[in-house]
Motif scaffolding. Structure first.
Motif, short mmCIF file in Angstrom:
data_model
loop_
_atom_site.label_atom_id
_atom_site.label_comp_id
_atom_site.label_asym_id
_atom_site.label_seq_id
_atom_site.Cartn_x
_atom_site.Cartn_y
_atom_site.Cartn_z
N GLU A 38 0.84 -0.87 0.10
CA GLU A 38 -0.08 0.18 0.05
C GLU A 38 1.17 1.53 -0.43
N ARG A 39 1.94 1.04 0.78
CA ARG A 39 2.93 2.13 0.92
C ARG A 39 3.12 2.44 -0.39
N SER A 40 3.93 1.73 -1.40
CA SER A 40 4.62 2.15 -2.81
C SER A 40 3.58 2.43 -3.34
N GLU A 41 2.09 1.81 -3.65
CA GLU A 41 1.57 2.09 -4.04
C GLU A 41 1.06 3.64 -4.51
N ARG A 42 0.94 4.15 -2.94
CA ARG A 42 0.26 5.45 -2.91
C ARG A 42 1.63 6.38 -3.11
N LEU A 43 2.93 6.03 -2.85
CA LEU A 43 4.11 6.92 -4.19
C LEU A 43 3.98 7.17 -5.13
N ALA A 44 2.89 5.98 -6.02
CA ALA A 44 3.03 5.61 -7.15
C ALA A 44 1.99 6.03 -7.68
N GLY A 45 0.80 6.30 -7.01
CA GLY A 45 0.09 7.21 -7.33
C GLY A 45 -0.23 8.67 -7.00
N LEU A 46 0.74 9.15 -6.55
CA LEU A 46 1.84 10.73 -6.67
C LEU A 46 1.96 11.16 -8.01
N GLY A 47 3.24 9.70 -8.69
CA GLY A 47 3.70 10.03 -9.63
C GLY A 47 5.43 9.44 -9.19
N ALA A 48 5.38 8.40 -8.27
CA ALA A 48 7.06 8.37 -8.39
C ALA A 48 7.15 7.10 -9.22
N GLN A 49 7.92 6.80 -9.95
CA GLN A 49 8.51 5.46 -10.23
C GLN A 49 8.68 4.40 -9.79
N THR A 50 7.89 3.02 -9.04
CA THR A 50 8.51 2.17 -7.90
C THR A 50 9.23 0.93 -8.35
N VAL A 51 10.70 0.55 -8.56
CA VAL A 51 10.73 -0.30 -8.97
C VAL A 51 11.74 -1.30 -7.06
N GLU A 52 11.23 -2.77 -7.85
CA GLU A 52 11.39 -3.02 -6.65
C GLU A 52 12.97 -3.81 -6.66
#
Length: 208
Positions: A38-52
């Motif tokens: 949920e935390r990473s998805e929230r950042l993605a929703g704000l416009g961040a590119q998330t990388v595992e």
């Protein structure tokens, strides 16, 4: 100028706050996360590119730093810190990262309640104030003093919006022994008083 920035530990409190601040400043933010949640998805929703990936795995870190101008690195004071630091340095050198902001979680989470001067943090991190300020500008778009002040204000807002503690108590918790100094500090940086800010979130408690 907008930068391509990597935030390591972006789902933690310190890293998450930093990622949000950088996004608000208009930078392109890549968030290195250990798993999608949920935390990473929230950042993605704000416009961040998330990388595992994992800072302890050099391969995934090297991949995450490609095309990055500067990175923000935070890691708890636990076993693995030295390996993580070495990996960050190696991956950054390999990919031409121009600046690294190494923000110790001890300083970020504890010291801001009693120290707001750049010199204090520079000594704790082993840098000169000038070097720390350059790193803050490169990574966050603001000087080190501004970055520290925003962290203090952010914590003040959190306590005001979500807690029951009187303004005087919150000010004391953030290192202001005189409530009037806390109010002045808060007004200068937000344009509103602590009581007015709280009333927007907790109308019934505005008189506190």
């Amino acid at each position: 100028m907008k930068h391509n920035l990597l935030v390591i530990g972006a789902t933690g409190q310190t890293g998450g706050d930093t990622a949000e601040l950088l996004l608000q400043r208009g930078h392109r933010v890549r968030a290195l996360v250990r798993r999608v949640d949920e935390r990473s998805e929230r950042l993605a929703g704000l416009g961040a590119q998330t990388v595992e990936g994992d800072v302890l795995h050099l391969g995934s870190l090297a991949e995450a730093t490609k095309g990055i101008d500067a990175l923000y690195f935070t890691y708890p004071i636990l076993p693995g810190l030295m390996d993580a630091t070495a990996n960050v340095a190696l991956a950054s050198e390999e990919n031409g990262v121009q600046a690294i902001v190494n923000m110790s979680q001890v300083s970020a989470r504890r010291d801001f309640t009693r120290a707001r001067d750049v010199g204090h943090y520079a000594r704790a991190l082993g840098y000169s104030p000038r070097t720390l300020t350059r790193a803050a500008v490169a990574a966050a778009g603001v000087g080190a003093k501004e970055f520290i002040d925003r962290r203090v204000v952010l914590e003040g807002k959190r306590l005001l919006a979500h807690g029951d503690e009187p303004v005087a108590g919150i000010g004391a918790r953030l290192g202001f022994l005189d409530t009037s100094n806390f109010v002045k500090y808060f007004v200068q940086r937000t344009g509103t008083t602590p009581t007015t800010f709280r009333s927007r979130y907790r109308p019934a408690r505005a008189a506190r």
